[in-house]
Motif scaffolding. Structure first.
Motif, PDB file in Angstrom:
ATOM      1  N   GLU A   9     131.296  69.452  50.806  1.00 21.96           N
ATOM      2  CA  GLU A   9     130.994  68.031  50.603  1.00 21.96           C
ATOM      3  C   GLU A   9     130.226  67.438  51.777  1.00 21.96           C
ATOM      4  O   GLU A   9     130.588  67.597  52.933  1.00 21.96           O
ATOM      5  CB  GLU A   9     132.296  67.246  50.425  1.00 21.96           C
ATOM      6  CG  GLU A   9     132.076  65.767  50.242  1.00 21.96           C
ATOM      7  CD  GLU A   9     133.370  64.989  50.133  1.00 21.96           C
ATOM      8  OE1 GLU A   9     133.296  63.800  49.835  1.00 21.96           O
ATOM      9  OE2 GLU A   9     134.448  65.569  50.355  1.00 21.96           O
ATOM     10  N   ASN A  11     128.445  63.607  52.602  1.00 24.43           N
ATOM     11  CA  ASN A  11     128.321  62.235  52.132  1.00 24.43           C
ATOM     12  C   ASN A  11     127.100  61.578  52.755  1.00 24.43           C
ATOM     13  O   ASN A  11     126.856  61.695  53.951  1.00 24.43           O
ATOM     14  CB  ASN A  11     129.585  61.444  52.492  1.00 24.43           C
ATOM     15  CG  ASN A  11     130.797  62.043  51.820  1.00 24.43           C
ATOM     16  OD1 ASN A  11     130.817  62.256  50.623  1.00 24.43           O
ATOM     17  ND2 ASN A  11     131.807  62.345  52.610  1.00 24.43           N
ATOM     18  N   GLY A  43     132.107  65.940  54.715  1.00 27.42           N
ATOM     19  CA  GLY A  43     133.285  65.413  54.050  1.00 27.42           C
ATOM     20  C   GLY A  43     134.549  65.730  54.831  1.00 27.42           C
ATOM     21  O   GLY A  43     134.539  66.511  55.787  1.00 27.42           O
ATOM     22  N   LYS A  44     135.639  65.140  54.410  1.00 30.88           N
ATOM     23  CA  LYS A  44     136.909  65.284  55.116  1.00 30.88           C
ATOM     24  C   LYS A  44     137.369  66.746  55.213  1.00 30.88           C
ATOM     25  O   LYS A  44     137.922  67.167  56.215  1.00 30.88           O
ATOM     26  CB  LYS A  44     137.972  64.452  54.395  1.00 30.88           C
ATOM     27  CG  LYS A  44     139.309  64.429  55.076  1.00 30.88           C
ATOM     28  CD  LYS A  44     140.267  63.509  54.363  1.00 30.88           C
ATOM     29  CE  LYS A  44     141.622  63.483  55.037  1.00 30.88           C
ATOM     30  NZ  LYS A  44     142.563  62.595  54.338  1.00 30.88           N
ATOM     31  N   GLN A  46     135.309  69.521  54.717  1.00 33.75           N
ATOM     32  CA  GLN A  46     134.162  70.427  54.753  1.00 33.75           C
ATOM     33  C   GLN A  46     134.463  71.644  55.625  1.00 33.75           C
ATOM     34  O   GLN A  46     134.915  71.533  56.766  1.00 33.75           O
ATOM     35  CB  GLN A  46     132.912  69.726  55.282  1.00 33.75           C
ATOM     36  CG  GLN A  46     131.700  70.637  55.182  1.00 33.75           C
ATOM     37  CD  GLN A  46     130.496  70.091  55.896  1.00 33.75           C
ATOM     38  OE1 GLN A  46     130.609  69.588  56.998  1.00 33.75           O
ATOM     39  NE2 GLN A  46     129.346  70.203  55.266  1.00 33.75           N
TER      40      GLN A  46
END
Length: 110
Positions: A9, A11, A43-44, A46
């Protein structure tokens, strides 16, 4: 969402035209600054190595399935990330098509 999505992920954050962020760019001996209005942040959860291994495992499973289909004399039309579409008829044998009885794997269609 597939399990790879959590580990891959990224962002996208957009800033207004008056709030440009400056990137430091290092390429060999060249150093410069570049303004940008879009920044990508991980992302949190990743973790690219996990995302790569999950994807590679899926590709391996498709390769194994392809080999099994060919060993059994079958044919497939296409594969996707996590699936395979087989060519089959209700009773087996050749599937009627404009190419007739030509085996396209040994002789290309005319």
């Amino acid at each position: 969402m597939r399990s790879t999505g959590f580990f891959a992920e990224i962002n996208k954050y957009e800033y207004g035209k008056n709030n440009a962020k400056h990137l430091n760019i290092f390429s060999g001996e060249i150093k410069c600054h570049q303004p940008t209005f879009v920044v990508e942040r991980p992302g949190k959860f990743q973790f690219p190595p996990a995302a790569a291994l999950i994807t590679a495992g899926g590709r391996l499973m498709l390769a194994l399935l392809e080999r099994m289909v060919k060993d059994l004399g079958g044919t497939y039309l296409l594969t996707d990330t996590d699936s395979m579409l087989f060519v089959a008829s209700e009773r087996g044998g050749l599937v009627p098509c404009p190419a007739g009885n030509t085996n396209w794997q040994t002789a290309p269609p005319q």
